[in-house]
Design an enzyme around this catalytic site. Structure first.
Site, PDB file in Angstrom:
ATOM      1  N   ASN A  62     -20.532  88.817 -77.521  1.00 57.85           N
ATOM      2  CA  ASN A  62     -20.238  90.239 -77.740  1.00 57.85           C
ATOM      3  C   ASN A  62     -20.026  90.511 -79.220  1.00 57.85           C
ATOM      4  O   ASN A  62     -19.374  89.735 -79.927  1.00 57.85           O
ATOM      5  CB  ASN A  62     -19.062  90.724 -76.876  1.00 57.85           C
ATOM      6  CG  ASN A  62     -17.785  89.954 -77.053  1.00 57.85           C
ATOM      7  OD1 ASN A  62     -17.802  88.773 -77.349  1.00 57.85           O
ATOM      8  ND2 ASN A  62     -16.657  90.618 -76.851  1.00 57.85           N
ATOM      9  N   GLU A  64     -18.736  93.439 -81.569  1.00 57.62           N
ATOM     10  CA  GLU A  64     -18.040  94.730 -81.605  1.00 57.62           C
ATOM     11  C   GLU A  64     -18.197  95.384 -82.977  1.00 57.62           C
ATOM     12  O   GLU A  64     -18.636  94.749 -83.937  1.00 57.62           O
ATOM     13  CB  GLU A  64     -16.566  94.520 -81.240  1.00 57.62           C
ATOM     14  CG  GLU A  64     -16.423  93.987 -79.828  1.00 57.62           C
ATOM     15  CD  GLU A  64     -14.983  93.831 -79.367  1.00 57.62           C
ATOM     16  OE1 GLU A  64     -14.057  93.983 -80.198  1.00 57.62           O
ATOM     17  OE2 GLU A  64     -14.796  93.554 -78.165  1.00 57.62           O
ATOM     18  N   CYS A  73     -22.418  94.111 -75.547  1.00 58.34           N
ATOM     19  CA  CYS A  73     -21.968  92.985 -74.726  1.00 58.34           C
ATOM     20  C   CYS A  73     -22.815  91.735 -74.999  1.00 58.34           C
ATOM     21  O   CYS A  73     -23.994  91.832 -75.375  1.00 58.34           O
ATOM     22  CB  CYS A  73     -22.113  93.309 -73.242  1.00 58.34           C
ATOM     23  SG  CYS A  73     -21.066  94.636 -72.657  1.00 58.34           S
ATOM     24  N   GLU A  75     -24.183  89.696 -72.882  1.00 62.30           N
ATOM     25  CA  GLU A  75     -25.370  89.583 -72.026  1.00 62.30           C
ATOM     26  C   GLU A  75     -26.552  90.323 -72.633  1.00 62.30           C
ATOM     27  O   GLU A  75     -27.671  89.824 -72.670  1.00 62.30           O
ATOM     28  CB  GLU A  75     -25.087  90.157 -70.625  1.00 62.30           C
ATOM     29  CG  GLU A  75     -24.034  89.416 -69.829  1.00 62.30           C
ATOM     30  CD  GLU A  75     -22.629  89.960 -70.038  1.00 62.30           C
ATOM     31  OE1 GLU A  75     -22.293  90.386 -71.166  1.00 62.30           O
ATOM     32  OE2 GLU A  75     -21.853  89.942 -69.067  1.00 62.30           O
ATOM     33  N   CYS A 112     -21.212  94.168 -66.987  1.00 61.87           N
ATOM     34  CA  CYS A 112     -21.040  95.617 -66.810  1.00 61.87           C
ATOM     35  C   CYS A 112     -22.341  96.233 -66.286  1.00 61.87           C
ATOM     36  O   CYS A 112     -23.406  95.592 -66.285  1.00 61.87           O
ATOM     37  CB  CYS A 112     -20.622  96.268 -68.132  1.00 61.87           C
ATOM     38  SG  CYS A 112     -21.981  96.487 -69.295  1.00 61.87           S
ATOM     39  N   CYS A 115     -25.408  96.119 -68.651  1.00 64.42           N
ATOM     40  CA  CYS A 115     -26.033  94.790 -68.751  1.00 64.42           C
ATOM     41  C   CYS A 115     -26.834  94.489 -67.485  1.00 64.42           C
ATOM     42  O   CYS A 115     -27.920  93.915 -67.553  1.00 64.42           O
ATOM     43  CB  CYS A 115     -24.972  93.721 -68.983  1.00 64.42           C
ATOM     44  SG  CYS A 115     -24.258  93.817 -70.635  1.00 64.42           S
TER      45      CYS A 115
HETATM   46  N1  THU Z   1     -18.018  92.399 -72.621  1.00 62.61           N
HETATM   47  C1  THU Z   1     -19.120  91.594 -72.597  1.00 62.61           C
HETATM   48  O1  THU Z   1     -19.618  91.150 -73.640  1.00 62.61           O
HETATM   49  N2  THU Z   1     -19.645  91.270 -71.388  1.00 62.61           N
HETATM   50  C2  THU Z   1     -19.083  91.585 -70.186  1.00 62.61           C
HETATM   51  O2  THU Z   1     -19.607  91.185 -69.147  1.00 62.61           O
HETATM   52  C3  THU Z   1     -17.876  92.413 -70.141  1.00 62.61           C
HETATM   53  C4  THU Z   1     -17.434  92.974 -71.431  1.00 62.61           C
HETATM   54  C5  THU Z   1     -17.409  92.696 -73.921  1.00 62.61           C
HETATM   55  C6  THU Z   1     -17.556  94.085 -74.426  1.00 62.61           C
HETATM   56  C7  THU Z   1     -16.377  94.168 -75.368  1.00 62.61           C
HETATM   57  O3  THU Z   1     -16.751  93.591 -76.618  1.00 62.61           O
HETATM   58  C8  THU Z   1     -15.328  93.287 -74.732  1.00 62.61           C
HETATM   59  O4  THU Z   1     -16.026  92.440 -73.841  1.00 62.61           O
HETATM   60  C9  THU Z   1     -14.243  94.041 -73.979  1.00 62.61           C
HETATM   61  O5  THU Z   1     -14.791  94.910 -73.049  1.00 62.61           O
END
Ligand code: THU
Length: 161
Positions: A62, A64, A73, A75, A112, A115
């Site tokens: 991930n 950000e 994310c 994925e 999510c 994804c």
């Molecule tokens: N996140 C992912 O990378 N994958 C998931 O399956 C769930 C959420 C990340 C997004 C964000 O950077 C952090 O987790 C919190 O939501």
């Protein structure tokens, strides 16, 4: 009125050693991928690893951003990298794991909706389902046979015809 029911099948393993060696390795690759997570805002680190038919592994974590919606994310970072760089080498499986120092994760993290929608697109594109392993380092591993397990009412391209 007819009442209908959809059952979703998935496998649960209590340790990595119960998986076949290729699935186990991919879960460990997801842990490796998590090392490059950029998550200063949520402090929630996620790693994803894709195994391609050739044996190649693609990593995602991930990423950000201070402008929150600009982040992505793990994925989708991995899946879009595949689409941009290896579209002719089909994806066999995806492993996802997560970690935070804020609390203990006791259940696998599930992808999510956005994804899953991207996963669905690429399953359609390559004409084959992608197995998904969700690895919780302090808990169990869930293994599903693809996006159909998560989104049984998925909107398919054939509805447009
Ligand atoms: N996140 C992912 O990378 N994958 C998931 O399956 C769930 C959420 C990340 C997004 C964000 O950077 C952090 O987790 C919190 O939501």
């Amino acid at each position: 009125m007819i009442s209908k029911e959809i059952k979703i099948a998935f496998e649960e393993y209590s340790t990595l050693d119960q998986l076949n060696s290729s699935d186990k390795d991919l879960c460990l690759e997801a842990v490796k991928a998590m090392g490059n997570s950029h998550s200063p805002y949520s402090k929630f680190r996620v790693g994803a690893a894709l195994r391609l038919q050739s044996g190649k592994v693609i990593y995602g974590s991930n990423q950000e951003n201070v402008a929150y919606p600009s982040g992505l994310c793990a994925e989708r970072v991995a899946l879009f990298h595949w689409g941009a760089n290896h579209p002719d080498d089909p994806i066999v499986s995806l492993a996802v794991t997560a970690h935070t120092n804020e609390f203990s994760l006791v259940k696998p993290v599930t992808p999510c909706g956005s994804c899953l929608q991207v996963l669905a697109e690429y399953e359609q594109k390559q004409g084959k389902a992608i197995e998904v392993m969700l690895y919780c380092q302090n808990g169990s591993i869930w293994k599903t046979c693809g996006v159909q397990c998560f989104l049984p009412f998925l909107f398919f391209e054939d509805r447009l015809k």
